[in-house]
Design a protein around this motif. Structure first.
Motif, short mmCIF file in Angstrom:
data_model
loop_
_atom_site.label_atom_id
_atom_site.label_comp_id
_atom_site.label_asym_id
_atom_site.label_seq_id
_atom_site.Cartn_x
_atom_site.Cartn_y
_atom_site.Cartn_z
N ARG A 95 0.83 -1.21 0.00
CA ARG A 95 0.00 0.00 0.00
C ARG A 95 0.86 1.26 0.00
N GLU A 96 2.00 1.20 0.68
CA GLU A 96 2.90 2.35 0.74
C GLU A 96 3.89 2.38 -0.43
N GLN A 97 3.67 1.49 -1.40
CA GLN A 97 4.46 1.41 -2.63
C GLN A 97 5.94 1.13 -2.36
N ILE A 98 6.21 0.38 -1.33
CA ILE A 98 7.56 -0.07 -1.03
C ILE A 98 7.82 -1.39 -1.76
N LEU A 99 6.76 -2.19 -1.89
CA LEU A 99 6.82 -3.43 -2.66
C LEU A 99 5.79 -3.37 -3.77
N THR A 100 6.07 -4.03 -4.88
CA THR A 100 5.07 -4.18 -5.93
C THR A 100 4.13 -5.32 -5.55
N ALA A 101 3.01 -5.42 -6.23
CA ALA A 101 2.08 -6.52 -5.96
C ALA A 101 2.77 -7.86 -6.22
N HIS A 102 3.55 -7.93 -7.28
CA HIS A 102 4.25 -9.17 -7.62
C HIS A 102 5.26 -9.54 -6.53
N GLU A 103 6.03 -8.58 -6.08
CA GLU A 103 7.00 -8.84 -5.00
C GLU A 103 6.29 -9.31 -3.73
N GLY A 104 5.18 -8.65 -3.40
CA GLY A 104 4.42 -9.03 -2.22
C GLY A 104 3.90 -10.45 -2.31
N GLU A 105 3.38 -10.84 -3.47
CA GLU A 105 2.87 -12.20 -3.65
C GLU A 105 3.99 -13.23 -3.53
N LEU A 106 5.15 -12.92 -4.12
CA LEU A 106 6.29 -13.84 -4.01
C LEU A 106 6.73 -14.00 -2.55
N ILE A 107 6.80 -12.90 -1.84
CA ILE A 107 7.21 -12.96 -0.43
C ILE A 107 6.20 -13.75 0.39
N LEU A 108 4.91 -13.52 0.15
CA LEU A 108 3.88 -14.26 0.89
C LEU A 108 3.96 -15.75 0.58
N THR A 109 4.34 -16.11 -0.64
CA THR A 109 4.52 -17.53 -0.97
C THR A 109 5.63 -18.12 -0.11
N LEU A 110 6.71 -17.37 0.04
CA LEU A 110 7.83 -17.85 0.86
C LEU A 110 7.49 -17.90 2.35
N LEU A 111 6.56 -17.06 2.78
CA LEU A 111 6.18 -17.00 4.20
C LEU A 111 4.98 -17.88 4.52
N SER A 112 4.45 -18.58 3.53
CA SER A 112 3.22 -19.36 3.71
C SER A 112 3.42 -20.54 4.65
N ASN A 113 2.32 -21.03 5.18
CA ASN A 113 2.36 -22.21 6.06
C ASN A 113 2.90 -23.42 5.31
N GLU A 114 2.55 -23.55 4.04
CA GLU A 114 3.00 -24.69 3.26
C GLU A 114 4.52 -24.67 3.07
N THR A 115 5.06 -23.50 2.75
CA THR A 115 6.50 -23.37 2.54
C THR A 115 7.28 -23.62 3.82
N LEU A 116 6.80 -23.06 4.92
CA LEU A 116 7.53 -23.14 6.18
C LEU A 116 7.14 -24.34 7.03
N SER A 117 6.42 -25.27 6.47
CA SER A 117 5.97 -26.44 7.21
C SER A 117 7.17 -27.28 7.67
N VAL A 118 7.41 -27.26 8.97
CA VAL A 118 8.53 -28.00 9.56
C VAL A 118 8.05 -28.97 10.63
N GLY A 119 6.74 -29.11 10.75
CA GLY A 119 6.19 -30.04 11.73
C GLY A 119 5.99 -29.45 13.11
#
Length: 158
Positions: free
Chosen positions: A107-131
């Motif tokens: 919203r503050e135009q620090i990240l683009t929508a694409h960058e935000g989506e990529l980062i959220l993918t990396l921070l997702s529960n599925e990605t960080l699933s370690v048990g």
């Protein structure tokens, strides 16, 4: 469900006012009367939707002349506010909190929508699933801390 909808209405009303001015000062009681809700409903909306993670600073004074001041933060021009978000992140961060932080940065135009989506993918529960959900939240917190550190560094160079 009705409470959820009323919270959305109150949030939309406050955001509409904040579009006209980056800072507002309201009385909790007046706002509660306007929407025919109890003051604790106003507290809930302020606490969950107008916090640092979402790009707002809130100052509250209780008592007879009490008020709530909400200030929309300008992250890009204020590296110390990025640092404040960083400092307020807990040691264990939920995906919901991470999404709020990334949404604010977009919203503050620090990240683009694409960058935000990529980062959220990396921070997702599925990605960080370690048990272990606690370890998962700790990893997410550390990743967000590093992202915010890098963004702060870049904003100071601008």
């Amino acid at each position: 469900m009705a409470d959820s909808n009323m919270s959305d209405v109150i949030e939309a009303y406050l955001k509409q006012i904040l579009q006209q001015a980056n800072e507002i000062e309201i009385r909790r009681v007046d706002l509660a009367q306007r929407f025919s809700v109890v003051p604790s409903q106003i507290n809930y909306v302020i606490k969950t939707r107008f916090n640092t993670e979402n790009g707002y600073l809130v100052e509250s004074k209780r008592g007879g002349g009490g008020y709530i001041r909400i200030v929309k933060m300008a992250l890009r021009s204020e590296p110390q506010l990025i640092e404040e978000i960083k400092q307020q992140l807990p040691e264990v961060v939920s995906f919901r909190t991470a999404t709020s932080v990334i949404s604010t940065l977009y919203r503050e135009q620090i990240l683009t929508a694409h960058e935000g989506e990529l980062i959220l993918t990396l921070l997702s529960n599925e990605t960080l699933s370690v048990g272990n959900i606690t370890v998962q939240g700790q990893l997410r917190a550390r990743l967000l801390q590093q992202l915010l550190s890098r963004l702060r560094f870049e904003s100071e160079r601008d």
